[in-house]
Design a protein around this motif. Structure first.
Motif, PDB file in Angstrom:
ATOM      1  N   LEU A 253       3.073  12.243   7.542  1.00 32.06           N
ATOM      2  CA  LEU A 253       4.205  11.342   7.296  1.00 32.06           C
ATOM      3  C   LEU A 253       3.704   9.955   6.896  1.00 32.06           C
ATOM      4  CD1 LEU A 253       7.324  11.159   7.503  1.00 32.06           C
ATOM      5  CD2 LEU A 253       6.990  10.214   9.785  1.00 32.06           C
ATOM      6  N   LEU A 254       2.679   9.487   7.635  1.00 33.67           N
ATOM      7  CA  LEU A 254       2.112   8.174   7.325  1.00 33.67           C
ATOM      8  C   LEU A 254       1.507   8.153   5.919  1.00 33.67           C
ATOM      9  CD1 LEU A 254       0.418   7.050  10.658  1.00 33.67           C
ATOM     10  CD2 LEU A 254       2.342   5.976   9.489  1.00 33.67           C
ATOM     11  N   THR A 256       2.374   9.924   3.421  1.00 38.01           N
ATOM     12  CA  THR A 256       3.450   9.932   2.449  1.00 38.01           C
ATOM     13  C   THR A 256       4.017   8.532   2.258  1.00 38.01           C
ATOM     14  OG1 THR A 256       3.982  12.087   3.358  1.00 38.01           O
ATOM     15  CG2 THR A 256       5.548  11.158   1.793  1.00 38.01           C
ATOM     16  N   ILE A 257       4.285   7.871   3.402  1.00 36.52           N
ATOM     17  CA  ILE A 257       4.847   6.521   3.322  1.00 36.52           C
ATOM     18  C   ILE A 257       3.872   5.596   2.587  1.00 36.52           C
ATOM     19  CG2 ILE A 257       5.537   4.509   4.678  1.00 36.52           C
ATOM     20  CD1 ILE A 257       6.516   6.570   6.821  1.00 36.52           C
ATOM     21  N   ILE A 261       4.541   3.566  -0.852  1.00 28.48           N
ATOM     22  CA  ILE A 261       4.391   2.112  -0.945  1.00 28.48           C
ATOM     23  C   ILE A 261       3.419   1.758  -2.072  1.00 28.48           C
ATOM     24  CG2 ILE A 261       3.528   0.064   0.254  1.00 28.48           C
ATOM     25  CD1 ILE A 261       4.550   1.347   2.861  1.00 28.48           C
TER      26      ILE A 261
END
Lengths: 289, 243
Positions: A253-254, A256-257, A261
């Protein structure tokens, strides 16, 4: 610490290889872990079944990685962009499945008992293995530097920007894409070989699709097509999970974020053209010259 | 035509090209002799760009043959054609935006047999296109449309081609610049004996500097002849020149 450093150095080698394919030649690859794995399995098999040392098998590992890169590259580069991404994902799954289900490759149990690398009779472990990986990393970066400065780079650049225009200038798109693919997979093979000898035990899961995504994330974060971007990206994504250990379940998830960004605000990566880092550091470098 | 067509510089016979079910070019025949400047004129969608792209090898030919200097190149890939001396100035220039002017010129050097002096060849081009010398270290994306067009021509010329294909060079250029670009092409043809094939909507300007011309309508060649003859033709005047 040393363990993390060594793994980061090994991964950085693989990401440098990916950079040649994605960054230099503009061919998206989401199956790079497969080639990393091919290098690792080749080295592991030569070490355990043929008793060859790391050094003796290294040229063979590079050759086999490059050859398989060539064979899989030939059909792959005929498709473009999204299709190429899907094709390379497919390659990753197939290669992983072969490692997992063919008994010759150790099946689900993987391959264990791979010896550590010996250098003039001294077994390398801990810091000395780390240094060895750094040496290989610098050699690979040297190769990338040379590639960037050579004719091939301008040709690859032209293909990335305007494939058709490049072909009207006498540049064969197939030849250069394939060249980049082969060089990139050969570099991944070196990384894989080091990985096998470092871990001493490998299994198919080490080379699965999420690993490929990780490689690509590192590259995008650091800056595609830049010389040091792969190293920086690997460093950051290699250290972050250690710092945020409690969040390990949310790692993907990190990633992906972080990717979102990056693509939104710094599409060229941290070291890419026009990035914030470049803007800050380039004037300083210019003064030095 | 009593001419011996075997030793023609460029000889295109029965050229037909389709995009799916749509036939873009139908049974087109034309030839070029060395040192000629030929125009293919026609309205939008007449098949002009398709023809020029097929000569460069960018679109596959359905039927017909393309013979260049006695060699059948109908099925040859684009990059090989570039190496035997065919170069294209594509529509809307298609220069590499993030390379400098100088680097763009270097890419044109790629297929050259003798890479002896890229510098010399580029210096000669700077004489023809002084603006490029002025901007040699600028990124191509910062050039104006006319300058990009000049860069595209120069990039095609660095390798000293034998046949230059020019696709709609006047597109997006203001009339004054169009005149300038055409006079450069005229100079290249007259003084450097470069064989040039122009494909143009702007019939009048291109016929003015051409030796011969072909008129294309919906994929077929409807009229051909010396440029002066075409310019006097009443139908051409009506349809293309607006007289």
């Amino acid at each position: 610490m040393i363990t993390i450093g060594t793994l980061i150095a090994i991964q950085a080698i693989a990401v440098c290889g990916l950079n040649v394919i994605v960054g230099y030649a503009g061919q998206i690859s989401l199956g790079h872990a497969a080639f990393f794995g091919i290098g690792a399995y080749t080295a592991a098999l030569f070490a355990t079944k043929a008793g060859l040392s790391f050094w003796a098998s290294l040229p063979i590992v590079i050759a086999i990685s490059a050859l398989i890169g060539l064979l899989l590259g030939l059909p792959s580069i005929r498709v473009r962009e999204d299709f190429l991404a899907i094709t390379t994902i497919g390659i990753n799954f197939i290669v992983e499945a072969i490692f997992r289900y063919v008994p010759f490759f150790g099946g689900a149990l993987g391959i264990g008992g791979i010896p550590k690398i010996a250098f003039y009779g001294v077994r390398l472990k801990g810091i000395s293995f780390f240094i060895l990986c750094l040496v290989f990393l610098f050699l690979v970066i040297g190769l990338c530097y040379w590639l960037k400065k050579s004719w091939a780079s301008l040709a690859c650049y032209a293909i990335r920007e305007e494939e058709q225009a490049a072909s009207t200038l006498g540049i064969s798109p197939v030849k250069f894409k394939l060249l980049a693919f082969v060089i990139g997979t050969a570099i991944a093979g070196i990384g894989g070989s080091l990985y096998a000898h470092y871990m001493q035990f490998i299994s198919a899961g080490d080379f699965s699709f999420p690993i490929s995504v990780g490689f690509l994330s590192m590259l995008v974060l650091g800056g595609m097509g830049t010389l040091w971007g792969p190293v920086l990206g690997t460093l950051i994504l290699g250290i972050l999970p250690e710092i945020f250990r409690p969040l390990v379940d949310y790692r993907i998830l990190l990633y992906t974020i972080l990717l979102l960004i990056m693509i939104r605000f710094q599409p060229g990566g941290l070291l890419g053209e026009g990035s914030a880092m470049r803007r800050i550091f380039e004037p300083l470098l210019r003064v030095k010259r | 035509m009593g001419k011996e067509r075997d030793n023609m510089f460029l000889d295109v016979k029965g050229l037909s090209i389709s995009y799916g079910d749509i036939r873009a070019v139908q049974n087109v025949n034309f030839y070029m002799e060395k040192g000629e400047l030929i125009s293919i004129i026609g309205a939008n969608g007449a098949g002009k760009t398709t023809i020029i792209n097929s000569l460069m090898g960018l679109v596959p030919v359905q039927s017909g043959t393309i013979i260049f200097k006695g060699q059948d190149i109908t099925k040859m890939p684009a990059h090989k054609r570039a190496r035997i001396g065919i170069r294209i100035v594509p529509e809307r220039s298609r220069v590499f935006p993030r390379l400098t002017v100088y680097e763009n010129l270097l890419t044109g050097m790629y297929g050259m047999k003798n890479k002896v002096s890229p510098e010399k060849s580029i210096l000669q081009l700077y004489e023809i296109f002084p603006i490029l010398k002025e901007r040699k270290n600028q990124l191509a994306s910062t050039l104006s449309g006319g300058e990009q067009q000049q860069l595209a021509i120069a990039r095609a010329l660095v390798s000293e081609p034998e046949l230059l294909l020019v696709d709609e060079v006047s597109t997006g250029l203001m009339p004054k610049l169009t005149q300038e670009v055409f006079s450069v092409l005229e100079t290249l043809n007259k003084e450097h004996q470069l064989t040039i094939l122009l494909v143009e909507q702007n019939a009048f300007v291109s016929l003015e500097i051409s030796t011969r011309g072909y008129v294309l309508e919906t994929g077929q060649c409807v009229l051909e002849g010396p440029a002066t003859f075409l310019m006097d033709n009443t139908r051409i005047k009506e349809v293309y020149l607006g007289h």
